[in-house]
Design a protein around this motif. Structure first.
Motif, PDB file in Angstrom:
ATOM      1  N   HIS A   1       2.885   1.703   6.020  1.00  0.00           N
ATOM      2  CA  HIS A   1       2.430   2.934   6.663  1.00  0.00           C
ATOM      3  C   HIS A   1       3.015   3.056   8.064  1.00  0.00           C
ATOM      4  O   HIS A   1       3.300   2.054   8.733  1.00  0.00           O
ATOM      5  CB  HIS A   1       0.910   2.963   6.752  1.00  0.00           C
ATOM      6  CG  HIS A   1       0.226   2.939   5.423  1.00  0.00           C
ATOM      7  ND1 HIS A   1       0.448   3.892   4.443  1.00  0.00           N
ATOM      8  CD2 HIS A   1      -0.689   2.085   4.903  1.00  0.00           C
ATOM      9  CE1 HIS A   1      -0.297   3.616   3.390  1.00  0.00           C
ATOM     10  NE2 HIS A   1      -0.986   2.519   3.639  1.00  0.00           N
TER      11      HIS A   1
ATOM     12  N   ASP B   1      -6.282  -2.002   6.573  1.00  0.00           N
ATOM     13  CA  ASP B   1      -5.029  -2.112   5.814  1.00  0.00           C
ATOM     14  C   ASP B   1      -4.516  -3.549   5.838  1.00  0.00           C
ATOM     15  O   ASP B   1      -4.061  -4.085   4.821  1.00  0.00           O
ATOM     16  CB  ASP B   1      -3.954  -1.200   6.407  1.00  0.00           C
ATOM     17  CG  ASP B   1      -4.246   0.282   6.224  1.00  0.00           C
ATOM     18  OD1 ASP B   1      -4.832   0.647   5.193  1.00  0.00           O
ATOM     19  OD2 ASP B   1      -3.880   1.059   7.130  1.00  0.00           O
TER      20      ASP B   1
ATOM     21  N   HIS C   1      -0.976   1.603  10.787  1.00  0.00           N
ATOM     22  CA  HIS C   1      -1.923   0.857   9.960  1.00  0.00           C
ATOM     23  C   HIS C   1      -3.273   0.742  10.665  1.00  0.00           C
ATOM     24  O   HIS C   1      -3.384   0.917  11.873  1.00  0.00           O
ATOM     25  CB  HIS C   1      -1.391  -0.550   9.669  1.00  0.00           C
ATOM     26  CG  HIS C   1      -0.136  -0.559   8.868  1.00  0.00           C
ATOM     27  ND1 HIS C   1       1.115  -0.491   9.449  1.00  0.00           N
ATOM     28  CD2 HIS C   1       0.071  -0.606   7.528  1.00  0.00           C
ATOM     29  CE1 HIS C   1       2.039  -0.511   8.508  1.00  0.00           C
ATOM     30  NE2 HIS C   1       1.426  -0.579   7.334  1.00  0.00           N
TER      31      HIS C   1
END
Length: 274
Positions: free
Chosen positions: A123, A130, A126
């Motif tokens: 991503h 996560d 984060h």
């Protein structure tokens, strides 16, 4: 350099200086005099050149390390952010195996928490959740930091160029799921031959080792090389690092994670072939 050709650029010159120190085992002068003052991008470019050479020689990336996670060390080096380096397969040492003396220049030891990932972290930004979901387990670790730069005369530019002063690392062998741990409050004792030489806790590492992993995940995505499943992340020191001498044996104990040992070989006697 070919006669009459252009001189090497500053990044290449800095890489050559560090590579020569690594090859000969003789620490070199700082590289900050070769690079623009305070230019961490140039320093990371040096780190990339050296990493690419290792990979071309057959090495393999096994993960990443986070450094400068202590506010005191950041102030000392004039930065307000951590740094990172690459972990390669030849830097991994099994728990308790002997690390040959001289294989890491000017070694120092520090205890850390290592995270081993089960999923990629891709991503753009984060969350701590996560990172937790992506982590398969945690392990106790001893990082053996080393400096190719003479007398540890380093600035932030020097240590970044020198792969965040990476040397070797030792992982414990009992994986522990994060659900069984409170990394922030996990206490650490690092002993040399049974005598405590460093103490600390997870809170010393950016407030929580998960914060260090989060910073690394976001940083590497921005650089186009995200953390991947199977990567080991050394999250940063839990207490002060300590100097290492020939024949030293260290054991780190971290609450909830157990222990890990790093043993060093003796120095060769004058004229002895090792």
């Amino acid at each position: 350099m070919i006669a009459g050709g252009a001189p090497p650029d500053p990044v290449t010159r800095a890489a050559e200086r560090l590579e020569e120190a690594h090859r000969t085992g003789v620490p070199c002068a700082p590289v900050r005099d070769l690079l623009p003052p305070g230019d961490l991008d140039a320093a990371y470019a040096v780190q990339s050149v050296l990493t690419d050479r290792r990979l071309a020689a057959g090495r393999r990336v096994t993960g990443w390390k986070v450094g400068l996670t202590s506010a005191a060390v950041q102030r000392q080096l004039g930065v307000d952010t951590p740094d990172f380096g690459v972990l390669l397969d030849d830097a991994a040492v099994p728990d308790g195996d002997e690390i040959p003396w001289g294989s890491v220049l000017q070694p120092r030891a520090e205890a850390e928490i290592a995270l081993v990932l089960e999923h990629d972290l891709r991503h753009e930004r984060h969350t701590v959740a996560d990172v937790i979901r992506a982590t398969a387990f945690a392990l106790p670790a001893i990082e053996v930091v080393g400096s190719r730069i003479r007398d540890w005369d380093i600035s932030a530019v020097d240590t970044v160029a020198d792969n965040a002063s990476s040397g070797a690392y030792v992982l414990g062998t009992r994986p522990v799921p994060l659900g069984e741990l409170d990394l922030r409050t996990a206490g650490m004792v690092l002993e040399r031959r049974g005598e405590p030489v460093s103490t600390g806790a997870g809170v010393a590492c950016l407030g929580n080792p998960l914060h260090a992993a989060l910073w690394l995940a976001d940083t590497l995505v921005r650089l186009g090389r995200p953390l991947r499943a199977g990567d080991t992340v050394l999250t940063g020191a839990l207490g002060p690092m300590t100097a290492v001498g020939p024949g030293d044996v260290f054991e780190a104990r971290i609450d909830g994670l157990g222990s890990v040992r790093a043993a060093f070989g003796r120095a060769a006697a004058e004229g002895e072939v090792r």
